[in-house]
Design an enzyme around this catalytic site. Structure first.
Site, PDB file in Angstrom:
ATOM      1  N   SER A 161      -5.846   0.217  -2.041  1.00  0.00           N
ATOM      2  CA  SER A 161      -5.504   0.149  -0.728  1.00  0.00           C
ATOM      3  C   SER A 161      -6.369  -0.828  -0.264  1.00  0.00           C
ATOM      4  O   SER A 161      -7.743  -0.612  -0.065  1.00  0.00           O
ATOM      5  CB  SER A 161      -5.965   1.673   0.051  1.00  0.00           C
ATOM      6  N   ARG A 162      -5.935  -1.782   0.336  1.00  0.00           N
ATOM      7  CA  ARG A 162      -6.707  -2.926   0.909  1.00  0.00           C
ATOM      8  C   ARG A 162      -7.488  -2.810   2.069  1.00  0.00           C
ATOM      9  O   ARG A 162      -8.417  -3.379   2.439  1.00  0.00           O
ATOM     10  CB  ARG A 162      -6.090  -4.501   0.572  1.00  0.00           C
ATOM     11  N   VAL A 163      -7.123  -2.247   3.019  1.00  0.00           N
ATOM     12  CA  VAL A 163      -7.725  -1.773   4.230  1.00  0.00           C
ATOM     13  C   VAL A 163      -8.345  -0.530   4.627  1.00  0.00           C
ATOM     14  O   VAL A 163      -8.831  -0.076   5.590  1.00  0.00           O
ATOM     15  CB  VAL A 163      -6.663  -2.324   5.516  1.00  0.00           C
TER      16      VAL A 163
END
Ligand code: ATP
Ligand code: MG
Length: 571
Positions: free
Chosen positions: A435-437
């Site tokens: 999950s990049r954010v």
């Protein structure tokens, strides 16, 4: 015999006059030609009291009388009503209305001749009652997809431009309802009174309208909330082979929004009708329909309807977002959406590219998912979180559509058949999922417990590969393996049993701290349930403090460590 009178909008050439006379099987001298600009186009032939009206004016007059009758109560009915009056006042000089003739129809795709001024995405009115959306503009011919009257439009039907694009009803009355991609009810529960109408396609919120993704969207699934957290306004892809629990995961996320003031939209694209019926049944059973809209374009629906479904559903979700609401939208699934688009493109004779998809297949998904956003306070502070689903073949995440959508989204949750069949459900491959954010949206307590969890699981995966070969292992390795197995078991979660945030934190903390060290793997679940029950009844302040502050205070850590020690002693 009466004389023929031929009236046209413009003066006819001698050639044309001769041709008409020949068609009428009479001498040119026995035909009277007249000009009447009010006809706009085409001709009217009269012979005594017999009149053949092939003029544009005649078509429009009959259209304005007829339209609307077959579609009363339909979401596009309001457009028809406006058109009716526009047709009456149309004088041929107004550029808004243009007329043409349907040349061919195939599987929901039509080609129209003679439209002068059509625009891409514009709605066309066909045979006074059906709608099509313009897709292709070529010289002299327009390609469009039928949104209504799929099997009823014929070659030779009259088509006019409307100057409008697809709009769908929006508002609170859609909650709890099952609708088709145009917003018509499918559940037989009566008409939907819309708060308003919104265009199916809207530009994504601009950079200046957006806020940072900073609020967590809890799915109630331990693995996700801890390791691959999702923030409000994020796009997180759910990817995996057939039957790996993709839909189940998204349903759990919807069910977990109960009482959290989040509206949900579930869009079924190309799914089996039984699957959609099951989804609706489950949502109802868990009281989730009250805050959910189901938009359904099943496998037997036409490719144009499947293609347009995610856009119209997003319009419904956006309407909530612009009112300052938090919204979760599930696209189930975008692989079938890409296939529907490929079908349309091939029928429109667009050149085929990789895997026979047209070149702009990336753009259809990027412009859809870019509409998800966390809006800043000035824009109302609403958010739209998207969970698009992609189905892979043989776990191949490097094929065309998966790589496209992976690159558009802010992370992916990879579900694996092998894990699913070995009983690890949800079958999340924590190594390949990211999950990049969402991490920045995690609460302090969750961040604290998940950090250790990620490391422990990574170490376990590494060691487990070696021990597959039957190598002798030392005590330290044994310890790592034991902990990894217990953590994996702790993360197993049945369907429709979302965890609250404090429950997730407690289970992860206790297991990471070694409370399950001497409990056999098969008994981990039962033991954890027992401990959790005890903590919730005896240490209510601890649970409510995590709930309220989102943090684990030193004091609470001390209490939890005492509990861990007492469990170890007990066993
Ligand atoms: P499809 O590719 O057909 O759309 P899918 O990947 O969406 O499948 P689901 O339909 O969600 O998979 O799940 C497949 C089956 O696995 C269902 O019968 C579902 O009940 C079961 N299942 C999913 N998740 C779990 C879970 N966590 N625990 C137990 N069973 C589960
Ligand atoms: Mg599914």
């Amino acid at each position: 015999m009466n004389r023929f009178v031929v009236t046209s909008a413009k003066e006819l050439s001698v050639e044309q006059k001769k041709k008409i006379a020949a068609e009428l099987k009479t001498e040119l001298s026995s035909v009277t030609f007249a000009v009447d600009e009010a006809l706009i186009g085409g001709i009217v032939i009269s012979n005594g009291d017999k009149i053949l009206d092939a003029s544009v004016r005649g078509k429009l007059d009959s259209a304005s009388k007829k339209i609307g009758k077959n579609l009363e109560g339909h979401p596009l009915d309001h457009i028809l009503k406006e058109l009716k009056s526009e047709f009456r006042s149309f004088d041929g000089k107004n550029e808004k209305i243009n007329a043409g003739i349907v040349r061919s129809v195939s599987d929901g795709v039509i080609f129209v001749d003679g439209l002068k001024d059509a625009k891409v995405s514009e709605l066309l009115l066909i045979a006074d009652k059906f709608f099509a959306m313009v897709m292709n503009l070529q010289e002299g011919v327009v390609g469009a997809i039928l949104l209504t009257g799929m099997t009823k439009v014929r070659a030779g039907d009259f088509a006019v431009t409307t100057g409008r694009i697809v709009t769908v009803p929006v508002g609170k009355n859609l909650l709890g309802r099952v609708v088709d991609p145009l917003g018509s009810p499918l559940d037989g529960a009566g008409e939907i009174v819309a708060d308003g109408y919104r265009r199916a396609e809207n530009p994504a919120p601009s950079i200046f309208d957006r806020a940072k993704v900073s609020k967590p969207l809890y799915t109630g699934v331990k693995t996700i909330d801890s390791i691959i957290p999702i923030g409000k306004g994020q796009r997180e892809l759910i990817i995996g082979d057939r039957q790996t629990g993709k839909t189940a995961l998204c349903l759990d996320a919807i069910i977990n929004q109960k009482g959290k003031n989040v509206y949900c939209v579930y869009v079924a694209i190309g799914q089996k009708s039984t699957t959609v019926a099951d989804v609706i049944k489950r949502l109802k059973e868990h009281g989730a329909m009250e805050y959910t809209v189901v938009v359904s374009a099943i496998a037997s629906d036409s490719a144009p309807l499947q293609y347009i479904a995610p856009y119209t559903a997003t319009a419904m979700a956006e309407a909530f977002m612009t009112e300052g609401k938090d919204v979760l939208i599930v696209y189930d699934d975008l692989s079938k959406h890409a296939v529907a688009y490929r079908t349309i493109s091939l029928l429109l004779k667009r050149p085929a590219g990789r895997e026979a998809y047209p070149g702009d297949v990336f753009y259809i998904h990027s412009r859809l998912l870019e509409r998800s956003a966390a809006l800043n306070e000035k824009c109302g502070g609403g958010s739209l979180t998207a969970l698009p689903i992609i189905e892979t073949l043989g776990s191949d995440i490097s094929s065309y559509i998966p790589t496209n959508v992976i690159s558009i989204t802010d992370g992916q949750i990879f579900l694996e058949s092998e894990l699913f069949h070995s009983g690890v459900r949800p079958a999340v491959n924590v190594g390949l999922s990211v999950s990049r954010v969402g991490g920045s949206a995690q609460c302090a307590a969750m961040r604290k417990v998940s950090k250790g969890l990620k490391l422990d699981l990574a170490r376990y995966r590494e060691m487990a590969i070696f021990t597959q070969f039957g190598a002798d292992v030392d005590e330290d390795t044994k310890e790592v393996l034991n902990k990894g197995i217990k953590l994996t078991n702790m993360l197993i979660q049945p369907q429709f049993r979302p965890y609250s945030m404090p429950d997730e934190i407690l289970e992860i903390y206790l297991t990471s701290a070694g409370a399950m060290r001497d409990v056999p793997p098969g008994k981990v679940r039962a033991k954890l349930d027992e401990i959790l029950y005890k903590i919730k009844s005896e240490k209510k302040e601890l649970v409510s403090s995590i709930e309220e502050t989102g943090a684990l205070s030193d004091e609470n850590v001390k209490i939890l460590d005492e509990i861990v020690a007492s469990i170890k002693e007990e066993i």
